[in-house]
Structure formats: C-alpha cells, structure tokens
Design a protein around this motif. Structure first.
Motif, short mmCIF file in Angstrom:
data_model
loop_
_atom_site.label_atom_id
_atom_site.label_comp_id
_atom_site.label_asym_id
_atom_site.label_seq_id
_atom_site.Cartn_x
_atom_site.Cartn_y
_atom_site.Cartn_z
N LYS A 97 -65.86 0.12 -3.51
CA LYS A 97 -65.00 0.70 -4.65
C LYS A 97 -63.48 0.46 -4.42
CE LYS A 97 -66.23 3.18 -7.11
NZ LYS A 97 -66.78 2.78 -8.59
N ASP A 98 -63.24 -0.79 -4.06
CA ASP A 98 -61.78 -1.33 -3.42
C ASP A 98 -61.11 -0.57 -2.54
OD1 ASP A 98 -61.79 -3.21 -6.14
OD2 ASP A 98 -61.71 -1.61 -7.17
N GLY A 99 -62.06 -0.04 -1.83
CA GLY A 99 -61.43 0.65 -0.75
C GLY A 99 -61.85 -0.01 0.92
N ARG A 100 -61.97 1.14 1.75
CA ARG A 100 -62.29 0.53 3.02
C ARG A 100 -63.80 0.41 3.21
NH1 ARG A 100 -57.76 2.31 6.60
NH2 ARG A 100 -56.38 3.31 5.28
N GLY A 101 -63.99 -0.58 4.04
CA GLY A 101 -65.41 -0.65 4.68
C GLY A 101 -65.50 0.39 5.74
N HIS A 102 -66.66 -0.16 6.45
CA HIS A 102 -67.11 0.86 7.68
C HIS A 102 -67.97 0.21 8.74
CE1 HIS A 102 -71.00 1.71 5.97
NE2 HIS A 102 -70.38 1.84 4.72
N PRO A 103 -68.14 0.78 10.04
CA PRO A 103 -68.91 0.20 10.78
C PRO A 103 -70.37 0.40 10.41
CG PRO A 103 -67.31 1.57 11.84
CD PRO A 103 -67.16 1.78 10.49
N ILE B 74 -54.47 6.83 1.77
CA ILE B 74 -55.20 7.14 2.83
C ILE B 74 -55.98 8.54 2.81
CG2 ILE B 74 -53.32 8.17 4.38
CD1 ILE B 74 -54.59 6.79 6.86
N GLY B 75 -55.40 9.39 2.04
CA GLY B 75 -55.68 10.82 2.00
C GLY B 75 -56.95 10.91 0.87
N LEU B 76 -57.10 9.55 0.24
CA LEU B 76 -58.31 9.62 -0.96
C LEU B 76 -59.58 8.78 -0.08
CD1 LEU B 76 -56.16 8.76 -3.94
CD2 LEU B 76 -57.20 10.96 -3.34
N THR B 77 -59.48 8.54 0.89
CA THR B 77 -60.54 7.58 1.51
C THR B 77 -62.04 8.43 1.44
OG1 THR B 77 -58.98 6.47 2.99
CG2 THR B 77 -61.20 6.57 3.63
N ASP C 89 -61.50 -1.27 13.42
CA ASP C 89 -62.80 -1.31 13.47
C ASP C 89 -63.58 0.23 13.16
OD1 ASP C 89 -62.02 0.33 15.60
OD2 ASP C 89 -63.10 -0.81 17.25
N GLY C 90 -62.98 1.09 12.27
CA GLY C 90 -63.38 2.19 11.98
C GLY C 90 -64.02 3.17 13.05
N ARG C 91 -63.33 2.83 14.22
CA ARG C 91 -63.61 3.84 15.26
C ARG C 91 -63.33 5.27 15.26
NH1 ARG C 91 -60.59 1.53 20.50
NH2 ARG C 91 -61.23 -0.55 19.48
N ALA C 92 -61.96 5.42 14.42
CA ALA C 92 -61.57 7.05 14.23
C ALA C 92 -62.17 7.59 13.26
CB ALA C 92 -60.06 6.59 14.04
N ARG C 93 -62.65 8.69 13.31
CA ARG C 93 -63.27 9.65 12.33
C ARG C 93 -62.33 10.56 11.55
NH1 ARG C 93 -67.53 10.90 17.09
NH2 ARG C 93 -65.60 10.88 18.09
N SER C 94 -61.31 10.46 11.90
CA SER C 94 -59.94 11.30 11.02
C SER C 94 -58.91 10.52 11.41
CB SER C 94 -60.13 12.65 11.67
OG SER C 94 -59.74 12.71 13.08
N ILE C 95 -57.85 11.05 10.56
CA ILE C 95 -56.55 10.66 10.64
C ILE C 95 -55.95 11.20 12.13
CG2 ILE C 95 -54.03 11.25 9.78
CD1 ILE C 95 -55.56 11.29 7.31
N LEU C 96 -56.38 12.30 12.56
CA LEU C 96 -55.94 12.73 13.97
C LEU C 96 -56.59 11.61 15.08
CD1 LEU C 96 -54.49 14.70 15.91
CD2 LEU C 96 -56.90 16.04 15.95
N GLU C 97 -57.66 11.45 14.92
CA GLU C 97 -58.42 10.48 15.82
C GLU C 97 -57.54 9.12 15.75
OE1 GLU C 97 -62.58 9.89 16.25
OE2 GLU C 97 -62.72 11.82 15.54
N ALA D 216 -50.79 20.31 12.37
CA ALA D 216 -51.66 20.32 11.06
C ALA D 216 -51.00 19.87 9.85
CB ALA D 216 -52.17 21.89 10.98
N ALA D 217 -49.41 20.24 10.05
CA ALA D 217 -48.58 19.87 8.82
C ALA D 217 -48.59 18.46 8.78
CB ALA D 217 -47.51 20.52 9.09
N LEU D 218 -48.50 17.76 9.71
CA LEU D 218 -48.14 16.29 9.82
C LEU D 218 -49.65 15.64 9.23
CD1 LEU D 218 -46.99 13.52 11.15
CD2 LEU D 218 -48.37 13.94 13.13
N ILE D 219 -50.68 16.37 9.63
CA ILE D 219 -51.90 15.54 9.04
C ILE D 219 -51.90 15.81 7.72
CG2 ILE D 219 -54.45 15.66 9.02
CD1 ILE D 219 -53.17 14.40 11.73
N ARG D 220 -51.46 16.81 7.14
CA ARG D 220 -51.49 17.40 5.65
C ARG D 220 -50.52 16.35 5.04
NH1 ARG D 220 -52.34 17.44 1.45
NH2 ARG D 220 -51.90 19.15 -0.16
N PHE D 221 -49.44 16.06 5.61
CA PHE D 221 -48.51 15.09 5.09
C PHE D 221 -49.32 13.90 4.93
CE2 PHE D 221 -45.44 11.73 5.72
CZ PHE D 221 -44.73 11.48 4.62
N VAL D 222 -49.64 13.28 5.82
CA VAL D 222 -50.40 11.95 5.48
C VAL D 222 -51.57 11.95 4.69
CG1 VAL D 222 -51.63 10.24 7.00
CG2 VAL D 222 -49.77 11.52 8.13
#
Length: 529
Positions: A146-152, A472-475, A487-495, A520-526
């Motif tokens: 969908k013109d977005g990211r792939g995944h492992p 990134i927030g629409l992934t 390599d898609g190892r991170a399962r969230s923005i925090l990771e 939490a605010a930092l993650i919400r901004f990203v």
C-alpha cells in the motif's frame, strides 16, 4: 541544524576535493570538470537562490523555541503537495495535492506499472515477461505494501516477503577500483571497499523461475531483552539473528556480510529529491567540530545516469542518488527486470549461476529491455508524486509538549524538521515548498546494537541514514503493523527509540530516564507526524 560558518567551511572544501580527484583520474572513465564534481544536483533543473532568498530560507527552517502552538504551515508537511489524511489503508496512495490533471493521468499509469505482476519468459504477455530468473518479488507493490512499509516474515519459517538480505564480501587487494572508489580515494574519506558475493551476487533471492534453483532462505531467530524505564515501567526488545538456510549454490563464504532490509514507505520521495544537495551537506559535521556529539556524514554514491559522484539520498544507507536510479536498481535486483540503467536480462545472476544466465528472458523485443525507458519513467513519476498526509492533532497540548521534549532531548539534531525545496520550472508540485520530513538525510553512527557490519560506499557498518518520520503514525492504519527500523525488529515507536545507540545514545538514555508523562507525550508527538 548546523551553524552557517560550518556550512561555509564545507562548501569551501568541496572544490578542493573535486580538484584532488580530477588530478587522480578515473580509470577508463573521462572525469567531469572540477566544477561538475561539486555536490550539486544534475537531476534538478533548479534556479539558483539569491543571497536574500537564502537568508529568508535560513530563517524559516531555523529550529523553533516556541512550543505553545503549531508553527505556521506545520500541519502541511509536504507543503502544497500535502493531502488530507484519510482514515483508511489508502492514506499513502494519493497523488500530490497540487498535481495537474495531466500529471494525475501519468500518476495513474505509473501506479498500474507499480502494481503489475511480472511473469517468467517465454510468455504470451510480452509486455509483462522477464521475471527473474532469480528474484524476491513479482511486483513493486508486493514489498511496498500500500505504498507503505514492508515487514519481516510473520513466522520464522515463512518466505522473506517484503524483506531481503543484501550481500557483499571484502574487495580483494588486486581488485580494480570502481568509479566511486576512485573518487572516494581522492577525497581522503575512509571507506572499506566491498564487492557482491562472487557466487550469490548482491542480494539473496529466495525465489526463482522453473528450472533455476533459488539462492536460499533468510531465517531469523529473536531473543527478548528487558529495558527498565523510569517510573517503574519496562520495555521489551527483540534482538534478531540472521542466517541463510538451504544455500542453493554451494557453501557460503566465511567473510560474507549480510544486511537485512525491509521495504521503506514511499510518501514524499519527490520532495526529498528536490532538496538542494548543499542544504543537506550543510548539516554534516563528520569530525563533530562543534562538540555536540552528533556528526552526520553526507553519503556519496555513483550515479549510473549522470556518470559522476552524487549525494546519496535514498535507501537505508542512502546508497541511491535519485528515485529513478532507486527504481531501476530495484527492478533489476528485486524482480530481475532489465531496464535502461541495468540492461542485463539475467538481473543479479553471477557467472557461477549458469542455469540462471541461460534461462529465457524477455529482452530483445521492441521494448529493448524488459521494462523500457517510457515505462521506467512512469514508475519514477509515480514514486515522486506519492503525497504526504496532513498532520493530525498538531495543536493538541500533549502533542505540543511532546514536540518540546523532542527538541530538548536532541531528537531534532538528526531528525531535522524542515527544509525548503529547490525552485524548479519543470517540477511545479515539488518546487519551492516548505517541507517537514524530520530527517537530515545524513549518515549517523547508530551503535553496535543496530550495526550490520556491512559498509556501503561511505557508510560504515554502524551508520544508517536518518529515516524520515513523516507519516509514521499512520503505519498501523496503512500496513496493519507497527514494525520499524531497517529490519522491522522494533514493534513500536518506543522500541525503535530504545534501539538508538552511538551518536543517539544520550537521546535514547534521556527517553528512558524522563518522567513517564513526558515519554508518553514524546511518542504522541511522533505519532502525529
């Protein structure tokens, strides 16, 4: 952002580098003039900025210190090319908001080719044959979902899908220098020369046409790690280990270097391509002269189209200078489709893969190559004009607080918020736009945890290009997952943040130590980007 004095220092250095290289000479290749070896933009028909205009742009892109409200135009990260943020999986698949009617027609034709399923030769559908013989995917869209990211792979035993392994080995002492190595040697920049594996080529292709053995299968094993956070919170990371099972062409070399790569999202590429190279290079500080702990190096790569060194912009290590060259390389390596820039119909096959070299192919008809220049141009146009969705919740108090935390922790030092694109008559959708990609498009040392130990041109085994954050927030909405990093190892923005090391280690540590509400605010901004 770096100081203007550093900018001037770098610009003064470039002509000297050009003269040094011109004196060294390129084997069998006529050198461009010294002037042409500046890191300028041969792919852009740009109008030079006046000193007054450059000063106005510098003021506009300067970091903000006011976090009480969104900055002017911040809600439109792609400038006038921004589109309304849809609430479905097509949010990354819209054309630039300012595209013309004629441009939209070209966009749709390119979309058709981007989604096209290629078939093996010989076939009755001559316009679609030429797949492989070795390949990773039958269509661009199969990896850029969908013109977005792939995944492992979803499970350890599943095929690679939208991810593959790049391969290389150290160059032998008696290997002739490549064109880009000749250039880099003249600049004095350190680099480790590599070559594609002599048997398996430049990437592991886990699929093949009938009668040709596939090269093997990427296998991943994860181990879980715990990361304590302030406030009694805990995060979990999964550390991947990669191997190649069932190698189809004999044992693998002990010195084989592998680098996992997930297909990145496609939005805003034409705008990134339109940022003047000198504006990007101005942010570089390879020796950390200002002592802030952040270096940043401009990637320099060889342009097949322009036959000269250029600034690298695209790919996880910025190994490609333009969208056309990124597209042409992917057609050849990922799908095995020859094209005007990579005319070999056997794609990434090596002399050690006789069945692959001798397999039928789709070249030699009226197209010339399996995808001709006109079709490659349409795919390039499509890729240049995928629009960036508008920001969501930019004026939300928590988002604004998160933005302040983003700046205070140093995230904005590499994830540079703003650029202004070049002024161009022939690319009105991308011309002179204030954009907010949140990347400096430079290489940074990201530490041992993310290192692939596989150099690529100037990039070391620990360096990666700063990834753009827009969209990134629409992934999750677009791709059905929230897997990040190369390599898609991170399962969230925090990771993803917690995997940052090297130059980003202080920022990463600040995130683990800050009050939970700020985190939490930092993650919400990203997520709002």
């Amino acid at each position: 952002m770096r100081s203007s004095s550093k900018h001037l220092t770098l610009l003064r250095r470039l002509p000297l580098l050009a003269l040094v290289v011109a004196g060294a000479g390129l084997a069998q290749t006529p050198l461009p003039s010294a002037e042409a070896l500046h890191l300028d933009d041969p792919h852009l028909n740009a109008t030079a900025r006046t000193p007054d205009e450059a000063a106005r742009i510098a003021a506009v892109v300067a970091p903000t210190s006011d976090f009480s409200a969104p900055e002017p135009f911040e809600v439109n990260p792609g400038g006038a090319a921004t589109v309304r943020a849809r609430d479905d999986a097509d949010a990354f698949s819209l054309p630039s908001g300012n595209i013309s009617f004629e441009g939209e027609l070209r966009f749709k034709l390119g979309n058709g080719l981007f989604r096209k399923l290629w078939v093996s030769s010989p076939a009755s559908t001559l316009a679609s044959d030429g797949l492989g013989p070795l390949y990773n995917s039958r269509a661009c869209q199969n990896c850029h979902l969908k013109d977005g990211r792939g995944h492992p792979p979803d499970t350890p035993d599943a095929p690679g899908g939208s991810m593959f392994l790049r391969l290389s080995v150290p160059a032998a002492d008696n290997d002739p220098r490549t064109e880009i190595e000749d250039y880099l040697a003249g600049t004095g920049n350190p680099y480790r020369p590599t070559r594609p594996d002599p048997v398996y080529g430049g990437q592991l292709q886990d699929l093949s046409v009938a009668g040709v053995p596939a090269e093997g299968r990427m296998a991943i094993a994860y181990t879980e790690e715990t990361v304590p956070l302030s406030g009694g919170e805990v995060a979990h990371l999964r550390r991947p280990r990669y191997r190649i099972d069932n190698p189809g062409y004999g044992p693998l070399r002990d010195d084989l270097m592998i680098s996992p790569r997930v297909a990145p999202q496609m939005i805003g590429l034409g705008l990134l391509e339109a940022v003047p190279a000198r504006d990007i290079a101005a942010g570089a500080d390879p020796d950390d002269a200002d002592g802030d702990g952040i270096s940043g190096r401009a990637q320099i790569t060889w342009s097949v189209r322009h036959r000269r060194p250029m600034l690298g912009r695209f790919g996880w290590k910025a190994g490609m200078p333009t969208i056309e060259e990124q597209s042409a390389s992917a057609f050849s390596g990922d799908i095995g489709i020859s094209n005007p820039l990579h005319p070999a119909p056997s794609g990434d096959c090596t002399p050690a893969q006789a069945a692959c070299l001798n397999a039928p192919n789709g070249a030699g008809d009226a197209r010339g190559t399996e995808i001709d220049a006109e079709a490659l141009d349409l795919v390039t146009f499509y890729s240049q004009h995928l629009a960036v969705p508008a920001r969501r919740g930019a004026d939300d108090p928590t988002v604004l607080r998160g933005k302040q935390v983003f700046y205070a922790t140093g995230c904005a030092d590499c994830h540079r918020p703003k650029f202004v694109t070049a002024r161009m008559q022939d690319r009105p959708e991308h011309s002179f736009q204030l954009i907010w990609p949140y990347t400096d498009m430079l290489l940074h040392d990201m530490g041992e945890g993310l290192a692939d130990d596989r150099p690529e041109s100037l990039a070391s085994g620990r360096e990666w290009r700063t990834a753009p954050l827009w969209g990134i927030g629409l992934t999750q909405q677009v791709n059905g997952h929230s897997l990040f990093l190369h390599d898609g190892r991170a399962r969230s923005i925090l990771e993803a943040i917690l995997w940052h090391g090297g130059e980003a280690q202080p920022a990463r540590d600040a995130v683990t130590d800050m009050p939970p509400d700020d985190r939490a605010a930092l993650i919400r901004f990203v997520e709002s980007l």
